[in-house]
Motif scaffolding. Structure first.
Motif, PDB file in Angstrom:
ATOM      1  N   TRP A 125      43.648 -22.138  51.029  1.00  0.00           N
ATOM      2  CA  TRP A 125      43.742 -20.682  51.189  1.00  0.00           C
ATOM      3  C   TRP A 125      45.039 -20.128  50.599  1.00  0.00           C
ATOM      4  N   PRO A 126      45.216 -20.265  49.280  1.00  0.00           N
ATOM      5  CA  PRO A 126      46.465 -19.789  48.658  1.00  0.00           C
ATOM      6  C   PRO A 126      46.697 -18.293  48.820  1.00  0.00           C
ATOM      7  N   GLY A 127      45.624 -17.519  48.982  1.00  0.00           N
ATOM      8  CA  GLY A 127      45.785 -16.082  49.191  1.00  0.00           C
ATOM      9  C   GLY A 127      45.938 -15.702  50.640  1.00  0.00           C
ATOM     10  N   ASN A 128      45.963 -16.717  51.532  1.00  0.00           N
ATOM     11  CA  ASN A 128      46.171 -16.544  52.956  1.00  0.00           C
ATOM     12  C   ASN A 128      45.137 -15.583  53.562  1.00  0.00           C
ATOM     13  N   VAL A 129      45.516 -14.723  54.495  1.00  0.00           N
ATOM     14  CA  VAL A 129      44.564 -13.875  55.207  1.00  0.00           C
ATOM     15  C   VAL A 129      43.876 -12.894  54.264  1.00  0.00           C
ATOM     16  N   ARG A 130      44.599 -12.415  53.251  1.00  0.00           N
ATOM     17  CA  ARG A 130      43.981 -11.491  52.288  1.00  0.00           C
ATOM     18  C   ARG A 130      42.800 -12.170  51.579  1.00  0.00           C
ATOM     19  N   GLU A 131      42.981 -13.447  51.248  1.00  0.00           N
ATOM     20  CA  GLU A 131      41.886 -14.160  50.595  1.00  0.00           C
ATOM     21  C   GLU A 131      40.727 -14.365  51.560  1.00  0.00           C
ATOM     22  N   PHE A 132      41.037 -14.644  52.818  1.00  0.00           N
ATOM     23  CA  PHE A 132      39.973 -14.845  53.796  1.00  0.00           C
ATOM     24  C   PHE A 132      39.156 -13.557  53.977  1.00  0.00           C
ATOM     25  N   GLU A 133      39.824 -12.412  53.943  1.00  0.00           N
ATOM     26  CA  GLU A 133      39.091 -11.143  54.023  1.00  0.00           C
ATOM     27  C   GLU A 133      38.188 -10.976  52.797  1.00  0.00           C
ATOM     28  N   GLN A 134      38.682 -11.382  51.625  1.00  0.00           N
ATOM     29  CA  GLN A 134      37.860 -11.342  50.420  1.00  0.00           C
ATOM     30  C   GLN A 134      36.651 -12.265  50.596  1.00  0.00           C
ATOM     31  N   CYS A 135      36.856 -13.415  51.219  1.00  0.00           N
ATOM     32  CA  CYS A 135      35.771 -14.355  51.493  1.00  0.00           C
ATOM     33  C   CYS A 135      34.705 -13.692  52.365  1.00  0.00           C
TER      34      CYS A 135
END
Length: 212
Positions: A125-135
């Motif tokens: 998860w290199p984008g951290n929480v922002r990436e998880f929201e994108q997921c």
């Protein structure tokens, strides 16, 4: 007062903030009257400030004046590894914000299943929480999330712009756009891309989002 992305602050602003912290007073923009600083300062950054200080990018006096205490927030991967309920809890929180209470459980379940079965516990998860929201948003829209752009032929794209570099066909602006996009494709984070390239977040965003 919450100061986000403190590691990206320019040296001239660091000096001004240092004076405020030392004197515990400030002047409003356009005023000459001095006001006391009665509140507390909380700052956040995802940068390695020790490395930034050694590189001369962050003032040591400002750092030691600023950090009366340091709280390290674990990465998303660490949070998912440490607590079994963290993944479904965060998935439901974001799903509720995106689709509302009625559909949150269904979307959160789809997200948990996809992450568990397709990405696994080792995904960084290199984008951290922002990436998880994108997921979460990707699974809502297309039923899947792929860290790299689906169907993108990164090798072909790399060959194309690298060949243009060899032939001297790219301007500096176009070169920066291509390079920023390539690094961003790996880490999926403006902040991390900026850290790797030595650029601030706004500059990275400008080049990554530029229309081709």
């Amino acid at each position: 007062v919450f100061l986000d992305e403190i590691g990206e602050v320019d040296h001239s602003i660091q000096v001004k903030l240092l004076r405020v912290l030392e004197a515990r007073e400030f002047q409003r923009l356009g005023e000459s009257e001095t006001h006391p600083l009665l509140g507390r300062i909380v700052a956040a950054t995802n940068r390695d400030l020790d490395q930034a200080m050694r590189a001369g990018e962050f003032r040591r006096d400002f750092y030691f004046r600023l950090c009366g205490d340091v709280i390290r927030m674990p990465s998303l991967q660490e949070r998912f590894a440490d607590r079994a309920d963290e993944l479904p809890m965060l998935a439901r929180f974001l799903a509720r914000r995106i689709v509302g209470e009625d559909e949150a459980d269904m979307l959160a379940g789809e997200v948990v299943n996809w992450v568990t079965n397709e990405l696994g516990s080792t995904y960084p998860w290199p984008g951290n929480v922002r990436e998880f929201e994108q997921c979460v948003r990707n699974i809502l829209i297309r039923g899947a999330y792929h860290p790299f752009e689906e169907g993108a032929k990164s090798g072909d794209e790399d060959s194309a712009w690298l060949q243009q570099v060899k032939d001297g066909q790219l301007t500096v602006e176009r070169l920066l756009e291509a390079y920023c996009r390539r690094v961003y494709q790996n880490c999926r984070s403006y902040e991390e891309t900026g850290r790797q390239l030595g650029l601030d977040r706004r500059t990275v965003k400008k080049y990554v989002d530029a229309k081709v």
